[in-house]
Design a protein around this motif. Structure first.
Motif, mmCIF file in Angstrom:
data_model
loop_
_atom_site.group_PDB
_atom_site.id
_atom_site.type_symbol
_atom_site.label_atom_id
_atom_site.label_comp_id
_atom_site.label_asym_id
_atom_site.label_seq_id
_atom_site.Cartn_x
_atom_site.Cartn_y
_atom_site.Cartn_z
ATOM 1 N N CYS A 275 -0.348 4.355 4.793
ATOM 2 C CA CYS A 275 -1.640 3.692 4.721
ATOM 3 C C CYS A 275 -1.924 2.864 5.959
ATOM 4 O O CYS A 275 -3.017 2.333 6.105
ATOM 5 C CB CYS A 275 -1.714 2.801 3.491
ATOM 6 N N HIS B 135 -5.156 0.847 2.188
ATOM 7 C CA HIS B 135 -5.241 2.208 1.674
ATOM 8 C C HIS B 135 -5.953 3.080 2.692
ATOM 9 O O HIS B 135 -7.050 2.768 3.119
ATOM 10 C CB HIS B 135 -5.994 2.211 0.338
ATOM 11 N N ARG C 20 -9.322 0.545 -6.413
ATOM 12 C CA ARG C 20 -8.181 1.198 -5.783
ATOM 13 C C ARG C 20 -6.937 0.313 -5.886
ATOM 14 O O ARG C 20 -5.831 0.797 -6.137
ATOM 15 C CB ARG C 20 -8.490 1.496 -4.303
ATOM 16 N N THR C 21 -7.125 -0.981 -5.720
ATOM 17 C CA THR C 21 -5.989 -1.884 -5.856
ATOM 18 C C THR C 21 -5.425 -1.794 -7.256
ATOM 19 O O THR C 21 -4.209 -1.691 -7.457
ATOM 20 C CB THR C 21 -6.440 -3.330 -5.582
ATOM 21 N N THR D 198 -7.574 1.461 5.785
ATOM 22 C CA THR D 198 -8.478 0.317 5.647
ATOM 23 C C THR D 198 -7.805 -0.744 4.789
ATOM 24 O O THR D 198 -6.967 -0.436 3.921
ATOM 25 C CB THR D 198 -9.790 0.699 4.945
ATOM 26 N N GLY E 147 0.836 -1.192 0.000
ATOM 27 C CA GLY E 147 0.000 0.000 0.000
ATOM 28 C C GLY E 147 0.869 1.238 0.000
ATOM 29 O O GLY E 147 2.067 1.161 0.281
ATOM 30 N N TYR F 283 -3.475 1.309 -7.734
ATOM 31 C CA TYR F 283 -2.173 1.274 -7.069
ATOM 32 C C TYR F 283 -1.201 0.429 -7.881
ATOM 33 O O TYR F 283 -0.065 0.840 -8.142
ATOM 34 C CB TYR F 283 -2.324 0.715 -5.660
ATOM 35 N N ASP G 25 -10.804 -4.769 -6.581
ATOM 36 C CA ASP G 25 -11.137 -3.393 -6.217
ATOM 37 C C ASP G 25 -10.428 -2.410 -7.141
ATOM 38 O O ASP G 25 -9.298 -2.642 -7.570
ATOM 39 C CB ASP G 25 -10.714 -3.128 -4.769
ATOM 40 N N VAL H 229 -8.142 -2.940 1.850
ATOM 41 C CA VAL H 229 -9.035 -2.893 0.687
ATOM 42 C C VAL H 229 -9.276 -4.277 0.135
ATOM 43 O O VAL H 229 -10.405 -4.654 -0.179
ATOM 44 C CB VAL H 229 -8.422 -1.984 -0.387
ATOM 45 N N GLU H 230 -8.185 -5.026 0.045
ATOM 46 C CA GLU H 230 -8.310 -6.301 -0.619
ATOM 47 C C GLU H 230 -7.292 -7.282 -0.081
ATOM 48 O O GLU H 230 -6.172 -6.905 0.269
ATOM 49 C CB GLU H 230 -8.091 -6.113 -2.138
#
Lengths: 485, 255, 435
Positions: free
Chosen positions: B44, B224, B245-246, B227, B40, B249, B243, B229-230
């Motif tokens: 994060c 992230h 966001r993943t 939290t 992350g 990134y 996800d 995320v995955e």
């Protein structure tokens, strides 16, 4: 006329020069500062510096040099009978200075006329005149001494006048020079800045001058001492027994023993307490407790040593005597090695603790994390990781504390006693190097006798001893800090 | 790949630093004998979360941890748990190599000594050698065990720190960006070592390098802004993130 | 190998032992901190309990009435104080009667309870009367009671000790009791402790700190006016302008060493250089001030450099960027920003200098001084005492009553120090800047 008038007059001249140069420079630019190379007040500053600095320096140099030259001149007029040995010479000179001082005061009070003091070549009249003015002159005071005093006074007056004239002359020259340069196209700022830089450098060199002064003043007098007294006896004799009629034993070993014994007791008391307090405050205490306890302990460091001395004298000494020494049959003296050592220990606690605190805090947190990460407790981390890492710094701090203990004066003057002894009994009164420096240099002192001069040899020994400790300690601490920076 | 039983379980973990909410409601299971990577962007919370697992956050006054973290089914924030005993079971390697200012031997022997793992010098020697061998540094230092650990190169220092952590025979090894202070050659040495370690330990590694996570780990969790995320198989996360966001990134759009 | 505990919930024996060691270690640390604090309390309590008595003094209130003829007659006599003592006796008798003491109304015995100072102070007043108009004057005097009587009222002297003492008798103590009951003998706040000069061995009651306080003030003035400019100038040079070379290194090492040189060595320096070589007068504040200046310089330089260092380089860059010269940058921007730090360091340095004793002993400030020095700057060359030296001086007297004075003087010294240090802390808090 007070000797303070000359420098005050020079300062007044310098301030006048400031305004004169400023307005002169401004007028060369037709009153428009934008046409000038530097700001108007910089031209003023230039005049101020040129007027005051050289003149004041000259005055200081002359004032410093004068007594030496004067002494040489007056001494050369003295017959050989009075200057047979260094001791007799200094006695004769001291007497001459005293009488000359008396003449000066008497003339100022108008109890003696200048003519009576200086013109009378007949010793009888002079002696009467001086006695009449309240200056102690015995019939044994020889004519040479009285003439010497007359000369001294005359030189003094002449020198004072000469100095004033020379210094004011220098001030005037400086002022004229600066006024000539108060023109709009002159780069006054860089001149002024160079002058200021010189002043700053001068100030920085005061530190060096102080050290040089310390070393030379003690070397010089210690050299006189060792001319009159064998250095072997001084350093290796175990007898300390000064006598006024001469033939003293001046061996420093008993004094050194007392010094080291007291310092040792002080360190044994202060180091564990100071170190543990530092560990607790930096590793365990909550932020709130630290913010309260740390300044309170440091109050102990701000207490003047005379307070500790009085504490030793009227509280700790009697308690130790009445409850420990006397019941155990170890002595009945309130002043003792133990008294001085314990009280000095109290004085050193904040010293050790705040130095160690700084050093422990300089140990990086990553080392502590590494240790915790392996599952060690906080005390294991402190003992096995933090303290070994901080060891050089802590050794440095202890050396500095030892140097403080060795050089400490008031606590031992009031708490340790005055008897020079080589004994193991901590409840006995012993004495230290610093105590003897004080006792040999206060009261009636005769700077020709070994009994007084020994104080300078002691002072030199003390200085060298503490200097070595300080240099090692400062070096160790510095290296330690560099390691973690 | 066989799925091992869960060694560490966390449920609804929240961490506050004073007024800052650093970790928000993280729930995940970390299997035994596996390398799990936390990735992350910086800040994060992945390191903070890692430090919860052996209660290193206890040493920070203002830090407050809520939720449940269990190891082998035991709540490590239970009042009866001694963090010191816990940390023996859960070793840790830090971002910057931090050898103690002692000899190489004493660095490794320190942990076994405080935990009383050796009855005599010979046993201790054995433990030290074994740890240094597992740390893949034995051959380089076996002739100079009495020299200070601070005199080694960066990569050697970090492997020494890993050996030091292994020497207490932990069951879990936490690694907080263990290669961030190392050059590429030293990094690859340490990465090889980590890959080997999974045969004996559960390894949890925090890293800011996605390539590294891909190289050494079997499971990956993406964090992230506090939290998680995955979380899933490393191959899954890198090739087929669920996800957005993943994905951002991994493709370099955030972080 | 030890067995590996399967559950973390049970503490193994070793961990329990280690935790016990942890608690012990922690307790040692706490004990050390508490010891330090306890010692501080003991020190302060000891000084306070010994010294608070010095702020109160026993006085005998007598209404004195004299006329011109009496004073002129006394002034014409050979031993004048004896006549004045007669006046006091006459007036005491009247005062006692007014206070209702009828039995034991022995004026001469009552006058014996007064300090030897009493007649002299009455004479001082009477002589000023002669210069004014009028024929007859009255005034209510608070004469100092003798030191032993004062000690009795403060509990230092008892009937038993008086029986063995040549300076006081148990009868006098009884008389003192009577007079106290009558309200003639009162213990009240002693302003003389702050204003009177030192007194001789036999007159502990008249000894005060006046000269010492003034002397210390002179010392501080000299130190302030010399050490602050020199120290700041030296720091500016070292921090802002000095090139990195051997000389600069030498100066730096020098300064940190000077900070650790024993203070008595500075006393030797003062004696050898300022008094014997330059020929400045002994016991004078100027010499003491110079010595203390040299001692204080390292403190001021170290704190000033820290303050200069704390000013961020961006400020310097900003000033240089608009075309200021390096000198202007320092004097216009850096120095004003560093001023609070410099001020704090200076106050702390002054506080150290105020408590310093040893070097002052060597330059003769320990001498018995009864005359107030003149006003500055001439007064800088007059003999004076200083607070810590006065304390030392009083501890060397035979009469233990001087110990009370010495402790009292310490309290005064500590109050001054506390004020200075609190000011420093306050300044630091108020101007503390976070960049």
């Amino acid at each position: 006329m007070s000797p303070l008038w000359t420098p005050l007059f020079i300062l007044a001249l310098a301030i006048a020069g400031f305004f004169a140069a400023r307005s002169r420079a401004l007028s060369t630019a037709g009153g428009n500062p934008r046409l000038m190379h530097s700001l108007p007040r910089v031209y003023g500053m230039n005049a101020l510096i040129w007027t005051a600095a050289p003149a004041l320096l000259l005055l200081a140099a002359l004032t410093l040099a004068q007594p030496m030259m004067q002494e040489r001149q007056v001494m050369s007029a003295l017959p050989d009978s009075l200057t047979a040995s260094a001791g007799e010479t200094s006695l004769a000179m001291a007497e001459i200075c005293r009488i000359a001082g008396g003449i000066a005061t008497a003339i100022e009070n108008r109890s003696l006329s200048k003519d009576a003091a200086l013109q009378s070549s007949d010793i009888g009249t002079l002696r009467d005149a001086l006695t009449g003015a309240g200056i102690a002159v015995t019939p044994e005071t020889s004519a040479e001494i009285l003439n010497g005093a007359q000369d001294w006074y005359a030189y003094d007056r002449r020198a004072a006048l000469l100095h004033a004239v020379l210094a004011l002359g220098a001030a005037a020259l400086g002022l004229v020079w600066a006024l000539r340069r108060a023109r709009k196209d002159v780069n006054a700022r860089s001149t002024v800045e160079r002058g200021i830089l010189l002043l700053l450098m001068g100030a920085a060199s005061v530190a060096i001058l102080t050290t040089v002064g310390i070393v030379f003043s003690m070397l010089f007098e210690a050299y006189h001492f060792f001319q009159q007294y064998s250095w072997r006896e001084f350093f290796f004799s175990t007898n300390w027994n000064p006598r006024f009629q001469g033939g003293s034993d001046l061996g420093m070993l008993p004094l050194l023993w007392g010094t080291l014994y007291i310092s040792l007791i002080a360190l044994i008391g202060a180091v564990p307490i100071g170190l543990f307090a530092a560990i607790y405050l930096s590793e365990y205490a909550s932020r709130r407790m630290r913010s309260i306890a740390k300044p309170l302990i440091e109050v102990l460091a701000g207490v003047p040593t005379i307070v500790y001395g009085l504490f030793a004298l009227i509280t700790v000494g009697p308690i130790l005597r009445d409850y420990f020494a006397a019941p155990m049959g170890l002595g009945n003296s309130a002043s003792s090695v133990m008294t001085a050592g314990l009280v000095m220990g109290i004085m050193l606690i904040p010293f050790v603790s705040s130095l160690s605190d700084d050093i422990i805090n300089a140990v990086p947190q990553s080392l502590r994390d590494g240790s915790y990460g392996l599952g060690s407790t906080q005390s294991e981390t402190v003992r096995h990781v933090v303290l070994p890492a901080a060891l050089p710094g802590i050794v440095g701090a202890i050396l500095l504390a030892a140097s403080r203990a060795i050089g400490e004066t008031m606590i031992v003057v009031l708490g340790a006693g005055a008897a020079a002894k080589l004994s193991m009994n901590p409840f006995e009164a012993m004495t230290t190097v610093t105590v003897k420096i004080v006792s040999q240099l206060t009261g009636d002192t005769d700077f020709a006798s070994p009994e007084t001069l020994v104080a300078f040899a002691l002072g030199l020994t003390l200085f060298v001893l503490t200097l070595i400790l300080n240099v090692i300690a400062l070096y160790v601490v510095r290296k330690y800090r560099e390691q973690y920076e | 790949m066989t799925q091992n039983r869960a060694k560490i379980r966390t449920e609804g973990v929240n961490v506050h630093y004073g007024a800052t909410h650093a970790i928000k409601d993280v729930t995940l299971d970390i299997p035994d004998k596996t390398v799990t990577a936390f990735i992350g962007p910086s800040g994060c919370g992945k390191s903070t979360f890692l430090r919860c697992i052996n209660r290193m956050n206890d040493t920070i006054d203002v830090c407050r941890v809520t939720g449940i973290i269990t190891i082998d089914g035991e709540d490590i924030y239970d009042r009866r748990i001694d963090p010191v005993q816990l940390r023996r079971k859960v070793g840790m390697v830090f971002q910057k190599p931090n050898p103690f200012p002692k000899s190489i031997y004493d660095n490794v022997a320190y942990g076994p000594k405080i935990h009383g793992l050796a009855r005599n010098r010979a046993e201790l020697d054995e433990i030290v050698e074994k740890a240094l061998r597992r740390g893949a540094i034995w051959d380089e230092v076996k002739d100079r065990l009495s020299e200070p650990g601070t005199g080694l190169s960066g990569g050697q220092q970090q492997r020494l720190c890993i050996a030091r952590a292994i020497a207490t025979e932990p069951e879990i090894l936490l690694m907080d960006e263990p290669c961030s202070a190392l050059d590429p050659i030293a990094t690859s040495q340490v990465e090889e070592l980590i890959y080997e370690l999974k045969n004996n330990y559960s390894v949890v590694i925090v890293t800011h390098s996605m390539q590294q996570a891909a190289r050494v780990s079997q499971k990956t969790a993406f964090f992230h802004l506090g939290t998680m995320v995955e979380y899933g198989e490393t191959d899954e996360i890198f090739t087929n993130p669920r996800d957005e966001r993943t994905e951002n990134y991994i493709t370099g759009r955030i972080g | 190998m030890t067995e590996i505990t399967t559950s973390l919930l049970t503490l193994d024996a070793r961990t329990q032992k280690r935790n016990a060691a942890e608690r012990r270690f922690r307790a040692y640390g706490l004990a050390a901190v508490l010891t330090g604090l306890l010692l501080l309390v003991i020190l302060l309590v000891s000084v306070l309990s010994n010294g608070l008595g010095a702020f109160r003094q026993t006085f005998v209130t007598v209404d004195i009435t004299l006329d011109r003829a009496q004073i002129e007659e006394a002034e014409a006599a050979l031993v004048k104080t004896k006549i004045y003592r007669g006046f006091i006796e006459d007036n005491i008798a009247a005062s006692l009667e007014a206070a209702g003491v009828t039995e034991a109304n022995d004026a001469s015995a009552a006058a014996d309870l007064l300090s030897k100072d009493a007649a002299a102070s009455l004479r001082d007043w009477a002589r000023t009367r002669l210069e004014s108009d009028g024929e007859k004057w009255s005034k209510s005097f608070d004469f100092l009671a003798a030191g032993r009587i004062d000690g009795y009222l403060k509990g230092r002297v008892t009937m038993e000790s008086a029986a063995l003492d040549s300076k006081v008798t148990p009868e006098q103590l009884q008389l003192a009791d009577t007079l106290r009951d009558a309200g003639v003998l009162v213990v009240k706040f002693n302003t003389g402790f702050f204003t009177l000069p030192d007194a001789s061995e036999n007159q502990v009651e008249a000894a005060g700190l006046g000269v010492a306080i003034l002397g210390s003030a002179y010392l501080m003035l000299i130190v302030l006016f010399l050490a602050l400019p020199i120290g700041v100038a030296a720091s500016i040079y070292l921090e802002e302008f000095a090139p990195k070379n051997r000389l600069t290194d030498l100066i730096e090492v020098n300064i940190s060493n000077l900070a650790a040189v024993p203070s008595i060595v500075f006393g030797i320096l003062g004696l050898a250089i300022f008094i014997n070589f330059i020929g400045l007068p002994q016991s004078a504040p100027i010499v003491g001030g110079l010595v203390l200046t040299l001692m204080t310089l390292p403190t001021i330089i170290i704190s000033t450099r820290a303050a200069l260092k704390a000013v961020p380089p961006s400020i310097r860059d900003g000033a240089l960027g608009v075309g200021a010269s390096p000198m202007q940058t320092v004097f216009h921007h850096v120095l004003p920003l560093a001023a609070p730090g410099i001020l704090t360091g200076t106050i702390i340095g002054l506080a150290q200098a105020l408590g310093e004793t040893a070097p002052l002993l060597l330059i003769g400030m320990v001498a018995f001084v009864r005359e107030y020095p003149a006003g500055p700057p001439e007064g800088f060359f007059d003999p004076a005492s200083a607070l810590p030296v006065q304390v030392y001086n009083w501890t060397q007297r035979a009469d233990p009553a001087f110990f009370e004075r010495a402790s009292g003087a310490i309290i005064v010294l500590l109050i001054f120090l506390a004020i200075m240090n609190i000011t420093a802390v306050f300044l630091r808090r108020k101007f503390e800047r976070r960049w």
